[in-house]
Design a protein around this motif. Structure first.
Motif, mmCIF file in Angstrom:
data_model
loop_
_atom_site.group_PDB
_atom_site.id
_atom_site.type_symbol
_atom_site.label_atom_id
_atom_site.label_comp_id
_atom_site.label_asym_id
_atom_site.label_seq_id
_atom_site.Cartn_x
_atom_site.Cartn_y
_atom_site.Cartn_z
ATOM 1 N N SER A 171 0.700 3.327 -5.987
ATOM 2 C CA SER A 171 1.053 2.934 -4.625
ATOM 3 C C SER A 171 0.666 3.975 -3.585
ATOM 4 O O SER A 171 0.444 3.635 -2.435
ATOM 5 C CB SER A 171 2.544 2.667 -4.517
ATOM 6 N N PRO A 173 -1.925 5.955 -1.693
ATOM 7 C CA PRO A 173 -3.374 5.774 -1.573
ATOM 8 C C PRO A 173 -4.147 6.960 -2.153
ATOM 9 O O PRO A 173 -3.671 8.095 -2.098
ATOM 10 C CB PRO A 173 -3.590 5.683 -0.062
ATOM 11 N N VAL A 176 -4.705 10.043 -0.038
ATOM 12 C CA VAL A 176 -3.557 10.930 0.153
ATOM 13 C C VAL A 176 -3.478 11.916 -1.014
ATOM 14 O O VAL A 176 -3.275 13.121 -0.819
ATOM 15 C CB VAL A 176 -2.264 10.112 0.294
ATOM 16 N N THR B 228 -2.926 2.635 6.139
ATOM 17 C CA THR B 228 -2.129 3.858 6.128
ATOM 18 C C THR B 228 -3.003 5.106 6.089
ATOM 19 O O THR B 228 -2.535 6.180 6.453
ATOM 20 C CB THR B 228 -1.183 3.906 4.915
ATOM 21 N N LEU B 242 0.210 12.026 8.912
ATOM 22 C CA LEU B 242 0.253 12.599 7.566
ATOM 23 C C LEU B 242 -0.788 13.706 7.417
ATOM 24 O O LEU B 242 -0.482 14.812 6.950
ATOM 25 C CB LEU B 242 0.020 11.497 6.530
ATOM 26 N N TRP B 251 5.107 20.549 4.577
ATOM 27 C CA TRP B 251 5.120 19.658 3.415
ATOM 28 C C TRP B 251 6.322 18.742 3.352
ATOM 29 O O TRP B 251 6.233 17.643 2.823
ATOM 30 C CB TRP B 251 5.004 20.480 2.131
ATOM 31 N N ILE B 258 4.999 10.097 3.151
ATOM 32 C CA ILE B 258 4.516 9.421 1.936
ATOM 33 C C ILE B 258 5.572 8.431 1.443
ATOM 34 O O ILE B 258 5.257 7.300 1.065
ATOM 35 C CB ILE B 258 4.171 10.450 0.843
ATOM 36 N N ILE B 261 5.489 5.414 3.596
ATOM 37 C CA ILE B 261 4.330 4.573 3.249
ATOM 38 C C ILE B 261 4.653 3.732 2.017
ATOM 39 O O ILE B 261 4.401 2.522 1.980
ATOM 40 C CB ILE B 261 3.087 5.445 2.992
ATOM 41 N N LEU B 262 5.248 4.389 0.996
ATOM 42 C CA LEU B 262 5.584 3.665 -0.232
ATOM 43 C C LEU B 262 6.524 2.500 0.058
ATOM 44 O O LEU B 262 6.298 1.374 -0.397
ATOM 45 C CB LEU B 262 6.251 4.610 -1.238
#
Lengths: 320, 284
Positions: A171, A173, A176, B228, B242, B251, B258, B261-262
């Protein structure tokens, strides 16, 4: 419904559509009341259905419009900007086209592809990255997929943990992952390969697990009855069934990975992407079109090649 | 040669091997070929490992580096930027929605031109299909970068990038759906004396519309994922935030993005799956 009533008065041998058989008396005549009743009931049901459908369509339209308006506002989608931007886009595309004259075609093409040696090296690096990542990721996916399929898993907690791991792996990307891995492993293809590997593991692992869940249970029972342990059961009862499907999926994943590997360079993770990125940024138009063309050609060739291999595999399967 | 069970001697077996070598092992050429394939593969893997400097030592040092990063990532924190992040997520969704919509609107008429059963002109739909191939063959990130350079930073570049690459994919899927329709229905409509437009409206479109909508929803799902990351090249959405956080070594905020996004991807997957199931149900 006057037409049907007329018909009923002339005593049909078969009742009109929608008239139940028990409304037809021994004489074969339809009682007019029954006809009116059932026709009215039918009309009522139809009107009700149409009304419901219309309401549904209306709700859908309203939701869609709300989404559209929100998207236009949030996305700052402005028709004027679009109209303003389109000529610039066509202008850009026109600049991409190199000057090629018929008389000096060879020299012009040579000038267009002045850096072909470097680009081909980078292209090969991109392909190797995709190949290596697909291989590593598929091995990982293969090992995990058996633990992640509900019918083969050695235990519920192993199943649960593997499933969640695969979910996260696929999930996030791949770019990333590449961004983060560039920090851990430094700029270069290794970060890109590992990013692609993780993503491939997640995506293929889930598909493999679904294939595993649909295997024929009879061979499994047979091998178990012969006293095989878990590893032997997987090796001799499951793998022979699923391997052709896995191979086909893996080829497809390779196609996708070639496309992605070409853009990993945008974040510094190796391949031809970095060269493309700098050329687009620096407005070296002819270099951009030259690189784009070889990328598209490679992608199309890889697609055609994989398609060919797939067809051969399927052909071999059906011959058995 | 007659054999009885239990009465097969060594000589019989040798005789059988001599008569039917194919039954006991594969021919030499085939064995050589498979041996060659495996050696070639092993050599390629070894070459890759050397070429990309994939030594265990380097892998290990990177892993420990990654471990440090992961420790810094938790607990995720917003740093007071939660509004900004949510706006970024919304912008991402808006980009995916508008991009898919425009891509679908471009693909719909084009797909009829590319379907063999609608327009029987070989050269024409061969050409149209190659155009789709080029649109699909260029990754959406590359389109985004080109649009950023051509029309400037911002979500519009992302929307157009998604629309362009979607138009290629959807037109291909749509035209395949049109080619797979049931001919009986179009023939039925034609037999009532309908002209070409009416055949299209009442014979073709009712069959393909649910399939097309389902494909479009599926592309919306996939576009949410790509939207994204489009921000990494400056084409709007959460990706820009991001990439900035990662480049500036913040971080814990990167981790929160992140996670956001998930969650978004899961949510869109869920909604789209539900809608598609309903669509296909209605189609049947």
């Amino acid at each position: 419904m006057p037409a049907i009533l007329d018909h009923a008065d002339r005593a049909p041998a078969v009742p009109a559509v929608g008239v139940p058989w028990d409304a037809v008396g021994m004489s074969g005549r339809v009682a007019p009341d029954a006809v009116v009743d059932s026709v009215a009931a039918f009309e009522r049901a139809r009107a009700e259905m149409q009304r419901q459908k219309r309401i549904q369509a209306l709700i859908f339209a309203v939701v869609f419009l709300v989404c559209l308006v929100t998207a236009v506002i949030v996305g700052q989608f402005d028709v004027m900007t679009l109209i303003d931007g389109l000529p610039r886009t066509t202008d850009y595309v026109r600049k991409l086209v190199p000057v090629l004259r018929w008389e000096t075609l060879g020299a012009d093409v040579a000038e267009w592809y002045w850096n072909i040696g470097k680009w081909l090296t980078l292209l090969v690096e991109t392909l190797l990255m995709a190949f290596f990542a697909t291989l590593l990721g598929t091995i990982g996916a293969l090992l995990l997929s058996f633990a992640a399929s509900s019918n083969l898993t050695p235990g519920y907690w192993i199943y649960f943990a593997t499933r969640r791991f695969l979910e996260i792996a696929r999930s996030v990307p791949d770019l990333v992952y590449a961004l983060v891995f560039v920090f851990a492993w430094g700029l270069g293809p290794l970060a890109g390969i590992l990013a692609l590997t993780i993503h491939t593991m997640g995506a293929s692992g889930k598909l493999f697990a679904e294939v595993n869940e649909n295997v024929d249970p009879n061979p499994i029972e047979g091998v178990r009855a012969a006293g095989a342990n878990w590893v032997k059961m997987i090796r001799f009862a499951v793998i022979p069934q699923v391997l052709p499907v896995f191979a086909s999926y893996t080829l497809w994943r390779f196609e996708i990975n070639v496309r992605t590997a070409a853009v990993l360079g945008f974040v510094g993770a190796g391949g031809i992407g970095y060269e493309l990125y700098t050329n687009i940024r620096l407005n070296y138009y002819e270099d951009v079109s030259a690189i784009l063309l070889i990328i598209v050609a490679t992608v199309v060739l890889v697609d055609i090649g994989c398609e060919e291999i797939r067809h051969r595999m399927i052909g071999k399967e059906s011959l058995r | 040669m007659r054999l009885r069970i239990g009465a097969v001697s060594k000589a019989d077996m040798l005789e059988a091997r001599r008569c039917l070598p194919g039954a006991f092992c594969r021919p030499l050429a085939q064995r050589l070929l498979s041996w060659l394939c495996w050696t070639g593969l092993a050599a390629l893997v070894l070459f890759c490992a050397v070429r990309f400097d994939m030594s265990p030592l380097r892998l290990w040092s990177g892993l420990s580096e990654l471990g440090t990063l992961t420790r810094v990532m938790f607990p995720p924190a917003s740093g007071g930027n939660m509004d900004l992040f949510l706006a970024g997520i919304l912008e991402t969704l808006a980009m995916a929605f508008l991009g898919t919509l425009i891509g679908g609107a471009i693909a719909f008429p084009l797909s009829f031109l590319a379907a063999k059963n609608i327009l029987p002109a070989w050269l024409f739909h061969f050409g149209v299909r190659r155009v789709f191939d080029v649109l699909r063959g260029v990754d959406v990130m590359i389109w985004a970068l080109i649009f950023v350079v051509a029309i400037g930073l911002g979500p519009l570049a992302g929307i157009l990038a998604i629309a362009i690459s979607d138009a290629g994919t959807l037109a291909k899927l749509f035209s395949e759906a049109i080619e797979n329709i049931d001919r009986k229905q179009t023939e039925g409509v034609r037999s009532t004396g309908a002209n070409a437009v009416k055949v299209m409206r009442f014979g073709v479109i009712p069959q393909v519309l649910p399939v097309m909508l389902s494909f479009t929803l599926y592309m919306f799902e996939s576009n949410t994922r790509s939207a994204t990351i489009l921000g990494i090249v400056g084409a709007g959405g959460i990706g820009l935030l991001l990439a900035d956080r990662i480049r500036a070594n913040v971080w814990d905020q990167a981790c929160l993005i992140i996670i956001l996004i998930l969650v978004t991807v899961y949510f869109i997957d869920f909604v789209s799956k539900r809608l598609r199931e309903r669509l296909i149900g209605q189609g049947k």
